[in-house]
Design a protein around this motif. Structure first.
Motif, PDB file in Angstrom:
ATOM      1  N   ARG A 195       0.833  -1.205   0.000  1.00 50.78           N
ATOM      2  CA  ARG A 195       0.000   0.000   0.000  1.00 50.78           C
ATOM      3  C   ARG A 195       0.864   1.249   0.000  1.00 50.78           C
ATOM      4  O   ARG A 195       1.978   1.249   0.476  1.00 50.78           O
ATOM      5  N   GLN A 196       0.292   2.314  -0.516  1.00 52.70           N
ATOM      6  CA  GLN A 196       0.995   3.590  -0.541  1.00 52.70           C
ATOM      7  C   GLN A 196       1.087   4.135   0.878  1.00 52.70           C
ATOM      8  O   GLN A 196       0.167   3.966   1.675  1.00 52.70           O
ATOM      9  N   PRO A 197       2.192   4.804   1.219  1.00 48.02           N
ATOM     10  CA  PRO A 197       2.258   5.448   2.530  1.00 48.02           C
ATOM     11  C   PRO A 197       1.103   6.427   2.681  1.00 48.02           C
ATOM     12  O   PRO A 197       0.746   7.132   1.737  1.00 48.02           O
ATOM     13  N   MET A 198       0.508   6.472   3.854  1.00 49.09           N
ATOM     14  CA  MET A 198      -0.657   7.312   4.085  1.00 49.09           C
ATOM     15  C   MET A 198      -0.360   8.775   3.794  1.00 49.09           C
ATOM     16  O   MET A 198      -1.216   9.485   3.275  1.00 49.09           O
ATOM     17  N   SER A 199       0.855   9.233   4.105  1.00 47.04           N
ATOM     18  CA  SER A 199       1.173  10.641   3.852  1.00 47.04           C
ATOM     19  C   SER A 199       1.096  10.967   2.368  1.00 47.04           C
ATOM     20  O   SER A 199       0.657  12.033   1.980  1.00 47.04           O
ATOM     21  N   ARG A 200       1.527  10.039   1.515  1.00 47.72           N
ATOM     22  CA  ARG A 200       1.462  10.261   0.070  1.00 47.72           C
ATOM     23  C   ARG A 200       0.009  10.300  -0.393  1.00 47.72           C
ATOM     24  O   ARG A 200      -0.377  11.143  -1.199  1.00 47.72           O
ATOM     25  N   VAL A 201      -0.791   9.396   0.121  1.00 49.88           N
ATOM     26  CA  VAL A 201      -2.204   9.372  -0.254  1.00 49.88           C
ATOM     27  C   VAL A 201      -2.865  10.673   0.181  1.00 49.88           C
ATOM     28  O   VAL A 201      -3.592  11.293  -0.590  1.00 49.88           O
ATOM     29  N   LYS A 202      -2.617  11.115   1.398  1.00 47.05           N
ATOM     30  CA  LYS A 202      -3.207  12.363   1.881  1.00 47.05           C
ATOM     31  C   LYS A 202      -2.793  13.547   1.014  1.00 47.05           C
ATOM     32  O   LYS A 202      -3.575  14.435   0.739  1.00 47.05           O
ATOM     33  N   ARG A 203      -1.527  13.539   0.556  1.00 46.16           N
ATOM     34  CA  ARG A 203      -1.026  14.637  -0.262  1.00 46.16           C
ATOM     35  C   ARG A 203      -1.679  14.643  -1.638  1.00 46.16           C
ATOM     36  O   ARG A 203      -1.923  15.699  -2.213  1.00 46.16           O
ATOM     37  N   LEU A 204      -1.968  13.480  -2.181  1.00 46.32           N
ATOM     38  CA  LEU A 204      -2.533  13.394  -3.528  1.00 46.32           C
ATOM     39  C   LEU A 204      -4.062  13.451  -3.548  1.00 46.32           C
ATOM     40  O   LEU A 204      -4.649  13.679  -4.594  1.00 46.32           O
ATOM     41  N   GLU A 205      -4.699  13.261  -2.401  1.00 45.56           N
ATOM     42  CA  GLU A 205      -6.165  13.254  -2.366  1.00 45.56           C
ATOM     43  C   GLU A 205      -6.800  14.528  -2.909  1.00 45.56           C
ATOM     44  O   GLU A 205      -7.764  14.441  -3.668  1.00 45.56           O
ATOM     45  N   PRO A 206      -6.319  15.730  -2.554  1.00 47.68           N
ATOM     46  CA  PRO A 206      -6.972  16.939  -3.091  1.00 47.68           C
ATOM     47  C   PRO A 206      -6.922  17.005  -4.612  1.00 47.68           C
ATOM     48  O   PRO A 206      -7.898  17.411  -5.247  1.00 47.68           O
ATOM     49  N   ALA A 207      -5.819  16.600  -5.208  1.00 48.21           N
ATOM     50  CA  ALA A 207      -5.726  16.587  -6.671  1.00 48.21           C
ATOM     51  C   ALA A 207      -6.720  15.589  -7.238  1.00 48.21           C
ATOM     52  O   ALA A 207      -7.404  15.865  -8.231  1.00 48.21           O
ATOM     53  N   GLY A 208      -6.822  14.430  -6.618  1.00 46.68           N
ATOM     54  CA  GLY A 208      -7.767  13.413  -7.079  1.00 46.68           C
ATOM     55  C   GLY A 208      -9.202  13.883  -6.998  1.00 46.68           C
ATOM     56  O   GLY A 208     -10.005  13.662  -7.917  1.00 46.68           O
TER      57      GLY A 208
END
Length: 94
Positions: free
Chosen positions: A6-19
């Motif tokens: 799984r992707q590190p949670m910090s990376r997911v949190k950082r990319l969520e707004p763009a998504g």
């Protein structure tokens, strides 16, 4: 997917707004994820991963996606740069 893959949670949190923004643009274009994927020549899973923040939209895909979503590619590029590379965006555009 196993926990180690799984992707590190910090990376997911950082990319969520763009998504979320990409999902909003797709919605405004009146497209489903399947329709967007077919129009861009990618798998629907790819669109899903980008919209949920698990993947980053590669630069080579910005222009085709902008065309499908009927958004100027420069606008989409600036928007994604703001989310993906905020320091660079700030340096370039203030």
């Amino acid at each position: 997917m196993s926990p180690t893959l799984r992707q590190p949670m910090s990376r997911v949190k950082r990319l969520e707004p763009a998504g979320r923004k990409l999902a909003e643009l797709r919605y405004l274009a009146g497209l489903t994820q399947q329709q967007a994927a077919e129009a861009c020549g990618v798998k629907v899973q790819f669109i899903s991963q980008i919209e949920t923040g698990r993947e980053r939209l590669p630069g080579r895909a910005w222009a085709p996606l902008a065309k499908v979503y009927d958004v100027p590619s420069k606008r989409l590029g600036m928007l994604l740069l703001r989310f993906y590379e905020p320091e660079m965006h700030k340096a370039l555009f203030g």
